[in-house]
Design a protein around this motif. Sequence first.
Motif, PDB file in Angstrom:
ATOM      1  N   GLY A  88       3.903 -38.715  34.087  1.00 40.28           N
ATOM      2  CA  GLY A  88       2.784 -38.938  33.180  1.00 40.28           C
ATOM      3  C   GLY A  88       2.210 -37.604  32.714  1.00 40.28           C
ATOM      4  O   GLY A  88       2.905 -36.582  32.746  1.00 40.28           O
ATOM      5  N   TRP A  91       1.622 -42.073  29.553  1.00 47.79           N
ATOM      6  CA  TRP A  91       2.517 -43.198  29.816  1.00 47.79           C
ATOM      7  C   TRP A  91       2.892 -43.931  28.536  1.00 47.79           C
ATOM      8  O   TRP A  91       3.954 -44.552  28.455  1.00 47.79           O
ATOM      9  N   ARG A  94       5.954 -42.209  27.338  1.00 50.59           N
ATOM     10  CA  ARG A  94       7.119 -42.551  28.161  1.00 50.59           C
ATOM     11  C   ARG A  94       7.628 -43.952  27.851  1.00 50.59           C
ATOM     12  O   ARG A  94       8.830 -44.164  27.694  1.00 50.59           O
ATOM     13  N   ASN A 175       9.568 -45.017  40.907  1.00 53.05           N
ATOM     14  CA  ASN A 175       8.467 -44.242  40.318  1.00 53.05           C
ATOM     15  C   ASN A 175       7.208 -45.114  40.345  1.00 53.05           C
ATOM     16  O   ASN A 175       6.824 -45.692  39.329  1.00 53.05           O
ATOM     17  N   ASP A 178       4.477 -45.190  37.509  1.00 45.02           N
ATOM     18  CA  ASP A 178       4.864 -45.469  36.132  1.00 45.02           C
ATOM     19  C   ASP A 178       4.637 -46.942  35.777  1.00 45.02           C
ATOM     20  O   ASP A 178       5.210 -47.833  36.403  1.00 45.02           O
ATOM     21  N   THR A 180       5.671 -48.323  33.022  1.00 46.23           N
ATOM     22  CA  THR A 180       6.690 -48.762  32.067  1.00 46.23           C
ATOM     23  C   THR A 180       7.536 -49.930  32.565  1.00 46.23           C
ATOM     24  O   THR A 180       7.722 -50.912  31.832  1.00 46.23           O
TER      25      THR A 180
END
Length: 357
Positions: A88, A91, A94, A175, A178, A180
């Motif tokens: 990050g 985010w 990403r 991760n 994260d 995502t």
Amino acid sequence: MPRLLPLIVIAVALYLWWKSRRSRGAAAPAAEAPRVSARALELGFLPEDRLDTERSRPREPHVAAAVAAARAGDWEPGAALLAPTVDGPDWELRTGLVGALGDVAVDDDAWLTAWEKAEPENPSAAAVRAWSTVGLAGKLRGSARASETSREQFDDFHRMMARADEEITRAAELNPADPTPLVSAVWVALSLGSSHEEMRELWKRIVDRAPHHYDAHFAALQYWCQKWRGSVELATGFATSAAATAPRGSLLTALPLISWYEHESFGHTKKGFTGPEVSALVDALAADVAAARPDDPHLPEARLLLAWYLVRLERHAEALAQFRIVDGFIGAFPWNYQSDPAGAYVRAREKAIAGAS
């Protein structure tokens, strides 16, 4: 078959969602003779056949290069692109990059398989894999009617969604900070019919990582819409709360307008697209757009949404100002909900030009 119907509808929606994210950059051909006035051309607006209906903004050269390399079978530029985003704090960036590369893997994942073999514990490769599997599930199901879809296609859809769920879990473990992979998990929850309690648990995990993540909010709003797993009240409440608690410039004031469109266009409400309530929501989004970072990847989407509503409110000069900024790239909600996105955009743009003058 009645039990399958919700999954059938959602599979179609996922396929259309994935298609709307495609980023090949080809402009959609005009459906009929040009509908662009001489005045529009004089003002510098693009003709209809030069409108990109796939993207809402140009792709940065370094991102385009990584996507092109992936299509050519080379995973390393994509890995290098994502490496600085692993921790990050952006985010949003990403998630957008994972999505761009994940869309490539839907068509051909040989490059991703090579990456996973070379770096089996790479969290970026795992996130891309999870994203692409959700897209592949929708692609395998296709967008045809149930009567035109084979049992094999239905089975492939279920198999891919189950695999996506496993891949999301692994990516999240590699991760933990994260959000995502959890954005992908929202689409799986919508598709497989996760309960409201399960969705709220997933949502808590997301907001603990990124409380104002735009892509996550957009996906979650879809879950709460009446056409999927929620209701008008649940979707409106979710959108209103998110918009009210988000910092200025986050663009989450778009959510109430998205929810309004979703329920009006599907006939779940009958309030129309004009009136003081809509106007107030539009004013809130306009203020948010003015406060947003110029490089916010969702800013063009917000401007396109704003333009759509401003035309319907007959605030033509304001709409024209937005059209001037976004013209050329129109692949965003709600334009990509139209059967002829370029034609719908041109007609609205012409109204703004005529009204403003």
